[in-house]
Design a protein around this motif. Structure first.
Motif, mmCIF file in Angstrom:
data_model
loop_
_atom_site.group_PDB
_atom_site.id
_atom_site.type_symbol
_atom_site.label_atom_id
_atom_site.label_comp_id
_atom_site.label_asym_id
_atom_site.label_seq_id
_atom_site.Cartn_x
_atom_site.Cartn_y
_atom_site.Cartn_z
ATOM 1 N N LEU A 267 -23.272 -71.304 -20.881
ATOM 2 C CA LEU A 267 -23.712 -70.033 -20.294
ATOM 3 C C LEU A 267 -25.149 -69.715 -20.716
ATOM 4 C CD1 LEU A 267 -20.586 -67.727 -20.860
ATOM 5 C CD2 LEU A 267 -21.367 -68.668 -18.678
ATOM 6 N N SER A 268 -25.409 -69.871 -22.006
ATOM 7 C CA SER A 268 -26.726 -69.552 -22.547
ATOM 8 C C SER A 268 -27.806 -70.455 -21.961
ATOM 9 C CB SER A 268 -26.694 -69.681 -24.075
ATOM 10 O OG SER A 268 -27.950 -69.380 -24.630
ATOM 11 N N ARG A 269 -27.516 -71.754 -21.862
ATOM 12 C CA ARG A 269 -28.498 -72.687 -21.314
ATOM 13 C C ARG A 269 -28.769 -72.389 -19.844
ATOM 14 N NH1 ARG A 269 -25.675 -76.429 -24.701
ATOM 15 N NH2 ARG A 269 -24.299 -76.985 -22.971
ATOM 16 N N ARG A 270 -27.711 -72.095 -19.085
ATOM 17 C CA ARG A 270 -27.904 -71.829 -17.654
ATOM 18 C C ARG A 270 -28.692 -70.542 -17.434
ATOM 19 N NH1 ARG A 270 -24.254 -70.696 -14.294
ATOM 20 N NH2 ARG A 270 -22.447 -70.259 -15.635
ATOM 21 N N LEU A 271 -28.384 -69.510 -18.228
ATOM 22 C CA LEU A 271 -29.116 -68.257 -18.080
ATOM 23 C C LEU A 271 -30.581 -68.436 -18.491
ATOM 24 C CD1 LEU A 271 -29.392 -65.299 -17.447
ATOM 25 C CD2 LEU A 271 -28.326 -64.755 -19.647
ATOM 26 N N ALA A 272 -30.831 -69.145 -19.578
ATOM 27 C CA ALA A 272 -32.211 -69.395 -20.003
ATOM 28 C C ALA A 272 -32.995 -70.138 -18.918
ATOM 29 C CB ALA A 272 -32.219 -70.190 -21.307
ATOM 30 N N ALA A 273 -32.369 -71.156 -18.324
ATOM 31 C CA ALA A 273 -33.045 -71.922 -17.274
ATOM 32 C C ALA A 273 -33.346 -71.044 -16.064
ATOM 33 C CB ALA A 273 -32.176 -73.113 -16.860
ATOM 34 N N ALA A 274 -32.404 -70.157 -15.737
ATOM 35 C CA ALA A 274 -32.603 -69.280 -14.577
ATOM 36 C C ALA A 274 -33.700 -68.252 -14.846
ATOM 37 C CB ALA A 274 -31.291 -68.577 -14.228
ATOM 38 N N ILE A 275 -33.791 -67.738 -16.078
ATOM 39 C CA ILE A 275 -34.872 -66.808 -16.421
ATOM 40 C C ILE A 275 -36.224 -67.504 -16.305
ATOM 41 C CG2 ILE A 275 -35.902 -65.493 -18.321
ATOM 42 C CD1 ILE A 275 -33.041 -64.803 -19.237
ATOM 43 N N LEU A 276 -36.314 -68.731 -16.820
ATOM 44 C CA LEU A 276 -37.557 -69.491 -16.710
ATOM 45 C C LEU A 276 -37.897 -69.766 -15.246
ATOM 46 C CD1 LEU A 276 -37.058 -72.015 -19.648
ATOM 47 C CD2 LEU A 276 -38.644 -70.065 -19.593
ATOM 48 N N HIS A 277 -36.892 -70.100 -14.467
ATOM 49 C CA HIS A 277 -37.104 -70.393 -13.046
ATOM 50 C C HIS A 277 -37.589 -69.154 -12.294
ATOM 51 C CE1 HIS A 277 -36.680 -72.706 -9.369
ATOM 52 N NE2 HIS A 277 -36.019 -71.692 -8.829
ATOM 53 N N SER A 278 -37.228 -67.967 -12.791
ATOM 54 C CA SER A 278 -37.633 -66.721 -12.125
ATOM 55 C C SER A 278 -39.100 -66.373 -12.381
ATOM 56 C CB SER A 278 -36.749 -65.564 -12.599
ATOM 57 O OG SER A 278 -37.132 -65.117 -13.893
ATOM 58 N N GLY A 279 -39.754 -67.104 -13.274
ATOM 59 C CA GLY A 279 -41.172 -66.872 -13.516
ATOM 60 C C GLY A 279 -41.541 -66.556 -14.946
ATOM 61 N N ALA A 280 -40.563 -66.483 -15.848
ATOM 62 C CA ALA A 280 -40.887 -66.248 -17.261
ATOM 63 C C ALA A 280 -41.535 -67.490 -17.857
ATOM 64 C CB ALA A 280 -39.624 -65.898 -18.038
ATOM 65 N N GLU A 281 -42.497 -67.262 -18.768
ATOM 66 C CA GLU A 281 -43.097 -68.416 -19.436
ATOM 67 C C GLU A 281 -42.277 -68.884 -20.619
ATOM 68 O OE1 GLU A 281 -45.617 -64.769 -20.811
ATOM 69 O OE2 GLU A 281 -44.808 -65.531 -18.928
ATOM 70 N N SER A 282 -41.433 -68.000 -21.153
ATOM 71 C CA SER A 282 -40.550 -68.389 -22.255
ATOM 72 C C SER A 282 -39.436 -67.363 -22.380
ATOM 73 C CB SER A 282 -41.318 -68.501 -23.586
ATOM 74 O OG SER A 282 -41.908 -67.264 -23.929
ATOM 75 N N ILE A 283 -38.421 -67.709 -23.181
ATOM 76 C CA ILE A 283 -37.282 -66.826 -23.410
ATOM 77 C C ILE A 283 -37.579 -65.944 -24.611
ATOM 78 C CG2 ILE A 283 -34.810 -66.714 -23.888
ATOM 79 C CD1 ILE A 283 -35.576 -67.895 -21.139
ATOM 80 N N ALA A 284 -37.376 -64.634 -24.463
ATOM 81 C CA ALA A 284 -37.585 -63.710 -25.576
ATOM 82 C C ALA A 284 -36.345 -63.651 -26.463
ATOM 83 C CB ALA A 284 -37.921 -62.321 -25.044
ATOM 84 N N PHE A 285 -35.175 -63.484 -25.854
ATOM 85 C CA PHE A 285 -33.892 -63.470 -26.556
ATOM 86 C C PHE A 285 -32.822 -63.671 -25.496
ATOM 87 C CE2 PHE A 285 -35.278 -59.214 -25.561
ATOM 88 C CZ PHE A 285 -34.199 -58.663 -24.886
#
Length: 375
Positions: free
Chosen positions: A185-203
């Motif tokens: 779940l965590s990996r998929r959500l992180a990948a989707a946040i990055l795909h949405s335009g974030a340069e990195s994951i904050a938390f």
């Protein structure tokens, strides 16, 4: 070098605040204030704490950027600040260069503001030893006041980040399968946040079942079961600005008790959101949230119920006791409404609002969580 007109923050407003203050100069030193003023993110300031970056900005003068030699080329290319003074790491200490700049400005005995919440004590002592007549004082309130009001560009960055993160959560929830573990779940959500335009994951806190009863649990080997609540409180960095979204789903239809609890939470959520109007304070909203939780027979053990956000995840004004800063148009605030039974179950919602002269405007307007999402 960048054109100052492209900067996200209110540089003209900060210049006016410095010129109108009782300080002869201010020293900006936290990574967030460096980013705000110079519009460049120096990542090693966070990962290597002794690799200081400091901007010395005197009244009626242009800012001087003191930073590590290894980052000087990058900053010259990406910042609008022309006067850059580099120190060689392990050879000449950064505060020696700051001392030289203050002497050039004739401020050896001046009144200088500094974010003393951030600058380590050893550097403060070094500067005071070098300039014993210098009056070094905290200036957190001055910088904080400017950053409370978001420029149109900052608002658009925040809107984009919140929409991207909420959309990423929706996609992650709808793709969740029975038997999937929290690491996935965590990996998929992180990948989707990055795909949405974030340069990195904050938390990134996304949990299932009994782990939703914790506020910020790390992912685990727990595998999703039918009937589990899925809860996320996650954010990314979008052009250096945080997103911070909370959403809740359920593997299957919510129980009658869950629907009832969620309905009461939503009523509280909407009531507090509607209070985000000029003249109200975080203290007033916090007390209203406490009373509403009591009215709806829900626990309220929390230290805050929302916060402004930007280059830091918790900015002022906050929805908390003793927060007496009146809301004004141009500020933003999250409203964070939740209930947790530790180690059993948690329900969570968090949205971002823009304060206007009238009703607040929802910036996190993706993934409507008016009802618990059925997965």
């Amino acid at each position: 070098m960048k054109d100052i007109s492209t900067i996200a923050g209110d540089i003209a407003g900060l210049r006016r605040a410095i010129d109108a203050s009782g300080f002869d100069a201010v020293i900006l030193c936290s990574p967030e204030n460096i980013k705000y003023v110079a519009d460049v993110q120096v990542d090693t300031m966070k990962s290597i704490r002794d690799r200081l970056g400091l901007i010395v900005w005197a009244k009626a003068r242009e800012p001087v950027f003191v930073l590590c030699q290894v980052e000087a080329g990058y900053v010259r290319k990406n910042s609008w600040i022309a006067d850059i003074r580099a120190y060689k790491e392990f050879v000449n200490p950064p505060m020696t260069v700051v001392e030289e700049v203050l002497r050039e400005l004739g401020l050896e005995s001046g009144r200088v503001g500094c974010k003393l919440e951030y600058l380590p004590g050893k550097y403060v002592l070094q500067l005071i030893a070098a300039l014993p007549k210098l009056k070094l004082e905290p200036c957190e309130a001055l910088i904080r006041r400017v950053r409370m009001f978001k420029t149109p560009r900052e608002i658009e960055i925040l809107r984009h980040g919140y929409r991207g993160t909420a959309s990423a959560m929706m996609a992650t929830y709808l793709g969740t399968q029975i038997g999937e573990d929290e690491w996935s779940l965590s990996r998929r959500l992180a990948a989707a946040i990055l795909h949405s335009g974030a340069e990195s994951i904050a938390f990134n806190h996304i949990n299932a079942g009994p782990n939703t009863g914790f506020p910020h649990a790390s992912p685990s080997d727990y595998r999703v079961k039918a009937g589990d609540i899925i809860k996320a409180d996650s954010g990314g960095f979008y052009q250096g600005y945080y997103s911070n979204v909370g959403r809740t789903g359920k593997m299957g239809k919510p129980t009658g008790e869950e629907r009832d609890t969620w309905k009461r939470l939503r009523e509280i959520h909407h009531s507090i959101i509607d209070m985000l109007r000029p003249g109200n304070t975080g203290q007033k909203l916090f007390e209203a949230a406490r009373v509403l939780h009591e009215k709806h027979k829900l626990p309220f053990p929390y230290a805050h119920n929302g916060h402004s956000i930007g280059l830091e995840v918790h900015e002022h004004p906050m929805v908390k006791p003793y927060e007496d800063i009146p809301y004004q148009a141009g500020m933003v605030s999250t409203v964070e409404t939740r209930v947790r039974e530790v180690g059993v179950k948690g329900l969570h919602m968090e949205d971002l609002l823009l304060i206007t002269d009238g009703a607040p405007v929802l910036l996190s307007d993706t993934f409507d969580n008016e009802e618990i999402l059925v997965i």
